[in-house]
Structures are given as structure tokens and as C-alpha cells.
Scaffold this motif. Structure first.
Motif, PDB file in Angstrom:
ATOM      1  N   THR A  10      10.744  10.635  -7.171  1.00 31.87           N
ATOM      2  CA  THR A  10       9.649   9.956  -6.475  1.00 31.87           C
ATOM      3  C   THR A  10       8.306  10.257  -7.122  1.00 31.87           C
ATOM      4  OG1 THR A  10       9.425  11.799  -4.931  1.00 31.87           O
ATOM      5  CG2 THR A  10      10.827   9.979  -4.238  1.00 31.87           C
ATOM      6  N   LYS A  51       7.159   3.776   2.449  1.00 34.32           N
ATOM      7  CA  LYS A  51       5.859   3.314   1.957  1.00 34.32           C
ATOM      8  C   LYS A  51       5.736   1.830   2.285  1.00 34.32           C
ATOM      9  CE  LYS A  51       5.699   6.459  -1.976  1.00 34.32           C
ATOM     10  NZ  LYS A  51       5.779   6.559  -3.427  1.00 34.32           N
ATOM     11  N   ASP A  53       4.301  -2.026   1.686  1.00 35.26           N
ATOM     12  CA  ASP A  53       4.061  -2.892   0.529  1.00 35.26           C
ATOM     13  C   ASP A  53       4.827  -2.437  -0.710  1.00 35.26           C
ATOM     14  OD1 ASP A  53       2.269  -4.438   2.075  1.00 35.26           O
ATOM     15  OD2 ASP A  53       0.677  -2.991   1.665  1.00 35.26           O
ATOM     16  N   THR A  54       6.138  -2.324  -0.589  1.00 35.08           N
ATOM     17  CA  THR A  54       6.953  -1.938  -1.727  1.00 35.08           C
ATOM     18  C   THR A  54       7.923  -3.053  -2.092  1.00 35.08           C
ATOM     19  OG1 THR A  54       8.655  -0.929  -0.346  1.00 35.08           O
ATOM     20  CG2 THR A  54       6.890   0.514  -1.125  1.00 35.08           C
ATOM     21  N   THR A  55       8.389  -3.005  -3.312  1.00 34.52           N
ATOM     22  CA  THR A  55       9.416  -3.911  -3.800  1.00 34.52           C
ATOM     23  C   THR A  55      10.606  -3.068  -4.227  1.00 34.52           C
ATOM     24  OG1 THR A  55       7.737  -5.449  -4.624  1.00 34.52           O
ATOM     25  CG2 THR A  55       9.965  -5.705  -5.482  1.00 34.52           C
ATOM     26  N   ARG A  66      12.031   1.590  -6.611  1.00 37.94           N
ATOM     27  CA  ARG A  66      11.091   1.074  -5.620  1.00 37.94           C
ATOM     28  C   ARG A  66       9.712   1.121  -6.267  1.00 37.94           C
ATOM     29  NH1 ARG A  66      10.219   4.275  -0.042  1.00 37.94           N
ATOM     30  NH2 ARG A  66       9.324   5.752  -1.495  1.00 37.94           N
ATOM     31  N   ILE A  67       9.022  -0.018  -6.252  1.00 40.65           N
ATOM     32  CA  ILE A  67       7.684  -0.118  -6.842  1.00 40.65           C
ATOM     33  C   ILE A  67       6.678  -0.270  -5.720  1.00 40.65           C
ATOM     34  CG2 ILE A  67       6.192  -1.508  -8.315  1.00 40.65           C
ATOM     35  CD1 ILE A  67       8.733  -2.262  -9.881  1.00 40.65           C
ATOM     36  N   HIS A  68       5.644   0.546  -5.794  1.00 40.18           N
ATOM     37  CA  HIS A  68       4.585   0.550  -4.785  1.00 40.18           C
ATOM     38  C   HIS A  68       3.251   0.432  -5.513  1.00 40.18           C
ATOM     39  CE1 HIS A  68       2.346   1.594  -1.195  1.00 40.18           C
ATOM     40  NE2 HIS A  68       1.836   2.650  -1.789  1.00 40.18           N
ATOM     41  N   ARG A  69       2.459  -0.560  -5.124  1.00 37.99           N
ATOM     42  CA  ARG A  69       1.150  -0.759  -5.762  1.00 37.99           C
ATOM     43  C   ARG A  69       0.055  -0.175  -4.871  1.00 37.99           C
ATOM     44  NH1 ARG A  69       2.240  -3.845 -10.011  1.00 37.99           N
ATOM     45  NH2 ARG A  69       3.948  -5.335  -9.868  1.00 37.99           N
ATOM     46  N   ASP A  78       9.557   4.911  -7.765  1.00 38.22           N
ATOM     47  CA  ASP A  78      10.567   5.834  -7.251  1.00 38.22           C
ATOM     48  C   ASP A  78      11.916   5.314  -7.736  1.00 38.22           C
ATOM     49  OD1 ASP A  78       8.592   7.188  -5.679  1.00 38.22           O
ATOM     50  OD2 ASP A  78       8.828   5.676  -4.123  1.00 38.22           O
TER      51      ASP A  78
END
Length: 86
Positions: A10, A51, A53-55, A66-69, A78
Motif C-alpha cells: 500500500t 479510500k 475515489d479509487t479505481t 487500486r489507484i487513488h488520485r 496499492d
């Protein structure tokens, strides 16, 4: 009997050394797969904190990222991997 671990990485960010790597103890395949799928579904906040707003991207049947902007365009990655112990 095969044993598996789930590795949770992470907090990967460019030019930052703030990431964390956690691996479970070896476990039977069914138990490890169940944990992996539960993490994909957003369960186990102790291992993979939620989190907004993740993709979620399924890389393979045994890995997802997992992508978090963040504000300012910073991207945090992550990764969760299901792996057989040799």
C-alpha cells in the motif's frame, strides 16, 4: 499440500518511500483465495484501508491494483497479490 500467502502493498507514490508491505502467514489455497477476493470487494480495512475515489484494476486472477488520485494529481497505488509458497 500447497500453501499460499496474500501480499498487500500500500501507499506507492512517485518519489516517496512511504509504502507498506504486509504478507499473511501461509495458509491453505481456499482460505487464501477467499481473503484475496474479500480484499478485492473492499473488506478487511485492517489490511487494505478503504479510500474514496479509487479505481480497482484486475491485473490477473491472482493480482489487482487500486489507484487513488489525490489533490494535485498525485497518484497512489496499492497492489494485492495471491502467491503460492515454494
Amino acid at each position: 499440500m500447497d500453501r499460499y500467502v496474500v501480499v498487500i502493498e500500500t501507499g506507492y507514490k512517485v518519489a516517496a518511500a512511504t509504502h507498506k508491505v504486509t504478507a499473511t502467514d501461509p495458509m491453505p489455497p481456499v482460505e487464501a483465495n477467499r481473503l484475496f477476493l474479500e480484499l478485492l470487494e473492499g473488506m478487511h480495512a485492517d489490511l487494505l484501508p478503504a479510500k474514496a475515489d479509487t479505481t480497482m484494476l484486475e491485473v490477473s486472477p491472482t493480482e489487482f491494483v487500486r489507484i487513488h488520485r489525490l489533490m494535485g494529481g498525485v497518484v497512489v497505488l496499492d497492489r494485492v497479490t495471491l502467491a503460492r509458497v515454494h
